[in-house]
Enzyme design. Structure first.
Site, PDB file in Angstrom:
ATOM      1  CD  GLN A  58     -11.509  18.043  12.202  1.00  0.00           C
ATOM      2  OE1 GLN A  58     -10.986  17.995  11.097  1.00  0.00           O
ATOM      3  NE2 GLN A  58     -12.812  17.902  12.362  1.00  0.00           N
ATOM      4  CD  GLU A 100     -16.593  22.290   3.941  1.00  0.00           C
ATOM      5  OE1 GLU A 100     -17.408  22.554   3.028  1.00  0.00           O
ATOM      6  OE2 GLU A 100     -15.683  23.052   4.274  1.00  0.00           O
ATOM      7  CB  SER A 119     -11.434   5.522   5.518  1.00  0.00           C
ATOM      8  OG  SER A 119     -12.385   4.828   6.310  1.00  0.00           O
TER       9      SER A 119
END
Length: 406
Positions: free
Chosen positions: A138, A256, A385
């Site tokens: 990716q 996902e 993050s």
């Protein structure tokens, strides 16, 4: 004693129960012979373990019809329901089967091509993903953009019937082992933020693509820097229309929805139970602070499980989930599991105490707990993050004012 959670399904419809038996029996039969030694191998921080053997294992799963379960049958899937996909991940984790090597292709790129790709792209790429003959990485994060996908500067321009790509990606998992990369690049000169991006499918094995491994604290290197220096790909290998890269990339992220984390939390529960056993054997559990933290870790794992199952249920039986809600659900899931697992690594070091400072693994290498502690420092960084996940929740879901940006 901390126990591995029971399956989520409770009393199952007959077809689900039959599917569970099929998966359970296949795993019991095939995690033997040439694959016997693969139990528990691989995963984040351990992708170097028996990679070629795990690749063959994935291909055995494909031959048995146990890859790409949620894909439409016309593209090699089984049209499996979300519940059946959860069952697969539960049974897979309970069997301690090895970590898959084809996750990015199967769970992210494949559904993206099915949703946004042309018929030619589907025919070209889906069979290789389904049969695990082509591996994908990716190309999102960049050194100057981090998890801010809209800030990418990697560029591409058309030269005849090919895109010419220049730029750098970073933290590209398994790029050194991948055949292809799905790359978000800026294809409209002068564009900014989420405008002017395109989603390109780029072959990795060509002049102009350089992969440099990033050595981690554990001494392993599954993340990479990828440099594109006039690399090329065919003009028709853009998913969606040129300039629609932001929409397609966001679509990838919504596919996902946390199904695989059902299996992930079973593995986490096994790690927690093993750590409790260590605490009992070395007396650390007599420390009330350690005992309390072990209990809180168990509670946190149940919270993660409840959130994931609730998230999956919100899209069950055809119920629609808008992109904003899906993004928020995915961000909450990422925050929960990443912080929980990082906390488990810290707890492991406190359970071990001073002996945890000594590398006493094979050949004076790190032991499993030390490797977990060091690698889980990255859990709250890769895949978006903590700071970026919280911004997504606050700005895109809750509608709060944007964080000040330069």
């Amino acid at each position: 004693m901390i126990q591995t959670p029971e399956p989520a399904s409770g009393i199952e419809p007959r077809e689900d129960a039959e599917f569970r038996i099929e998966v359970r029996e296949w795993l019991a039969e095939n995690l033997n012979g040439q694959f016997r030694g693969l139990r528990g191998l691989g995963g984040p921080g351990r992708e170097h373990e028996a990679f070629e053997e795990r690749l063959e294992w994935d291909r055995a799963l494909a031959a048995a019809g146990l890859t790409c379960l949620g894909w439409p049958k016309e593209w090699g899937g089984r049209d499996a329901t979300l519940r059946q996909q959860v069952i697969f991940h539960e049974e897979y984790a309970k069997a301690d089967a090895p970590s898959r090597v084809s996750h990015l292709g199967e769970e992210l790129l494949g559904p993206t091509v099915i949703a946004f790709g042309t018929e030619a792209q589907k025919k070209r790429f889906l069979p290789g993903i389904r049969n695990v003959t082509e591996l994908w990485c990716q190309g999102y994060s960049e050194p100057g953009a981090g998890s801010d996908l809209a800030a990418v500067t990697t560029s591409a321009h058309l030269d005849g019937d090919e895109w010419v790509i220049n730029g750098q990606k970073i933290w590209t998992s398994l790029a050194h082992l991948s055949d292809w990369c799905f790359v978000v690049a800026r294809t409209e000169k002068g564009s900014t933020r989420h405008h002017g991006l395109s989603y390109l499918l780029v072959p990795m094995k060509q002049p102009g693509v350089e992969v440099r491994p990033i050595i981690q604290l554990t001494g392993t290197a599954e993340f990479n820097e990828v440099f594109f220096d006039n690399a090329r790909t065919a003009a028709d290998l853009v998913v969606g229309q040129p300039g629609d890269g932001w929409k397609v990339a966001m679509g990838t992220l919504t596919f996902e929805r946390g199904i695989s984390t059902v299996g992930q939390q079973i593995r986490y529960a096994r790690e927690l139970a093993d750590l409790e056993a260590v605490a009992r054997s070395n007396g650390a559990i007599e420390n009330p602070v350690i005992a309390d933290r072990l209990d809180k870790a168990w509670v946190g794992l149940r919270v993660l499980r409840a959130h994931v199952l609730r998230t999956l249920e919100s899209g069950h039986d055809g119920a629609s989930v808008d992109a904003r809600t899906a993004a928020g659900q995915a961000s909450v899931t990422k925050l929960l599991w990443a912080n929980w697992h990082r906390g488990l690594g810290e707890l492991a070091m406190d359970v071990l105490g001073a002996p945890g400072l000594i590398a006493d693994g094979p050949g004076d290498d790190l032991n499993a707990w030390q490797r977990m502690f060091l690698f889980t420092r990255a859990d709250t960084i890769y895949g978006g993050s903590n700071e970026v996940q919280r911004n997504i929740i606050s700005e895109r879901v809750l509608g709060l004012p944007r964080e000040a940006r330069p």
